[in-house]
Design an enzyme around this catalytic site. Sequence first.
Site, PDB file in Angstrom:
ATOM      1  N   CYS A   1      -1.971   9.750  -0.700  1.00 55.28           N
ATOM      2  CA  CYS A   1      -2.027  10.707  -1.805  1.00 55.28           C
ATOM      3  C   CYS A   1      -0.689  10.818  -2.506  1.00 55.28           C
ATOM      4  CB  CYS A   1      -2.429  12.074  -1.281  1.00 55.28           C
ATOM      5  SG  CYS A   1      -2.252  13.353  -2.524  1.00 55.28           S
TER       6      CYS A   1
ATOM      7  N   ASP B   1       0.834  -1.209   0.000  1.00 57.05           N
ATOM      8  CA  ASP B   1       0.000   0.000   0.000  1.00 57.05           C
ATOM      9  C   ASP B   1       0.869   1.260   0.000  1.00 57.05           C
ATOM     10  OD1 ASP B   1      -2.307   1.508   0.109  1.00 57.05           O
ATOM     11  OD2 ASP B   1      -2.732   1.113   2.211  1.00 57.05           O
TER      12      ASP B   1
ATOM     13  N   HIS C   1      -7.624   0.011   9.584  1.00 59.61           N
ATOM     14  CA  HIS C   1      -6.700   0.552   8.584  1.00 59.61           C
ATOM     15  C   HIS C   1      -7.055   2.025   8.434  1.00 59.61           C
ATOM     16  CE1 HIS C   1      -4.282  -0.066   4.773  1.00 59.61           C
ATOM     17  NE2 HIS C   1      -4.875   1.083   4.512  1.00 59.61           N
TER      18      HIS C   1
ATOM     19  N   ASN D   1      -1.444   6.774   4.824  1.00 63.01           N
ATOM     20  CA  ASN D   1      -1.496   5.713   5.812  1.00 63.01           C
ATOM     21  C   ASN D   1      -0.932   6.170   7.149  1.00 63.01           C
ATOM     22  OD1 ASN D   1      -2.421   3.235   4.397  1.00 63.01           O
ATOM     23  ND2 ASN D   1      -0.715   3.746   3.032  1.00 63.01           N
TER      24      ASN D   1
END
Lengths: 303, 303
Positions: A237, A16, A204, A246
């Site tokens: 972003c 991620d 998350h 995150n």
Amino acid sequence: MRLPERVTVYEVGPRDGLQNEKAIVPVEVKAEFIERLEDAGHRVIEATSFVHPAWVPQLADAEQLLAAISRKPGIRYPVLVPNDRGLDRALANGVDEIAIFASATETFANKNLNRTLDSQFEMFEPVVARALEHDVKVRAYVSMVFGDPWEGRTPAEQVVRVGTRLLDLGCHELSLGDTIGVGTPGQAADLIGAFPDPARLAVHFHDTYGQALANTLAALQAGVTVIDASTGGIGGCPYAESATGNLATEDLVWMLHGLGIETGLDLDKLVATSVWLAERLGRPSPSRVVQALADKDTPDAER
Amino acid sequence: MRLPERVTVYEVGPRDGLQNEKAIVPVEVKAEFIERLEDAGHRVIEATSFVHPAWVPQLADAEQLLAAISRKPGIRYPVLVPNDRGLDRALANGVDEIAIFASATETFANKNLNRTLDSQFEMFEPVVARALEHDVKVRAYVSMVFGDPWEGRTPAEQVVRVGTRLLDLGCHELSLGDTIGVGTPGQAADLIGAFPDPARLAVHFHDTYGQALANTLAALQAGVTVIDASTGGIGGCPYAESATGNLATEDLVWMLHGLGIETGLDLDKLVATSVWLAERLGRPSPSRVVQALADKDTPDAER
């Protein structure tokens, strides 16, 4: 304050965190990244993704990366799998845990998966069934759990309905994702409380509005013991100078250790890894802890 | 989750936020800053400081600033006062609320005040007594409540001892300051719980390690209803590119409103003020909320 004694940090940085990086990170750097995370104490590292390379060019080297790392006993290396073809690749590469990515809202299901809220399950059902047949564990993400950019606030009942269907398919863990980072701690507590068992939940959170750690505290108080985080806060972003998205693993670990919660992680090694990675990405880490601890020349009193 | 219905945000931007800015901000800009804060709904704005101009050149214009703003009924404009001479200036300028700044640790008392932990009270006693004689209310800051850079962790008993002496002098409010931002939510809850009455406490958290909002949540749960914050998160470390230090008012308000807690504040106006101020300071706001909302070109889903 009612809190767990131990928390599993589910590290999403290699997948991620990196997936939105435009400049392709060499597979050797990715492999070293994962080795450094292992060395810092991580026992769950989401390694890469078997999405179609055209969608996420950064992770087109998934096979090469899995060949480049030596998967160690006692460490889990889940890989994101979007569909049947992704599962084929996972199985061919000896992956023993996958993650699937569902939507809690109609519009995002349509935009991200080209499905309706209900028909997304037609895609997941055969993937989960076949994974389980091969003794491959399946984690399920549910995204946009507090809101999405089109429909506003997501009703908790809708998240519970989607999440429960995923758990009923045989997923061992459900990760509740605040993909746009809009949620606040009361929503986190309410959503977790709407599920029958927090032991099967992970959270998350994104730090887009600075809420990730406060929401995490609420989740811990509600009984959740698996927290997703990304090394140095990378990911989210891809357009901002110092992309924030995150929850940063280091900020999370600072809080957890301060609360006396065991993680098995070595904060100094995590910070060193983020500093090392930031040099390779050519951009400072958005993590507050990394910024504070990496800059040893600044006296503590001035921070 | 046990939370208050209403919270007072104690805005420290014009004083604590600006005091470390090297380039002198014109007094007209400071006055407009305060007017914008009033217009956004603030009812307590720490306006400036009567420290010696040699120590904080940025706030050497305290008299001019107080003359430039029209102090409105129903709005409090406390001013920091370090000593007797500062109080003279406050009284001469019609200030009806001051703030004094104490230390919870021996070393910081010595470095910042040139006093011992005990002898700092010899400085505060006559200031508070004389202020009260003139019907001037006194807020007391206690700094380094969770730790300082020299002594490590600050024992809670020590903070309670210092804080209780300040309250006993007649201070109406005690602001517990995590000056170096090292604390975590359990420490916040424990420290607040060690005082007999949370109604007389405020909290002043720094985001150096990303913990400010999580600590604030713990403080709210422990019954505190006054939270210090700084417009756009300005203040703190003057050396970092995008200085992070004080909890950003916008990040706090996002959480409070999300929790359904009334503040009387208009978030859009707060963000607009931070964007306006950032242009004047020549540096982006470190607030996550300001970064997210100021950049309207970025689609929500990408944040």
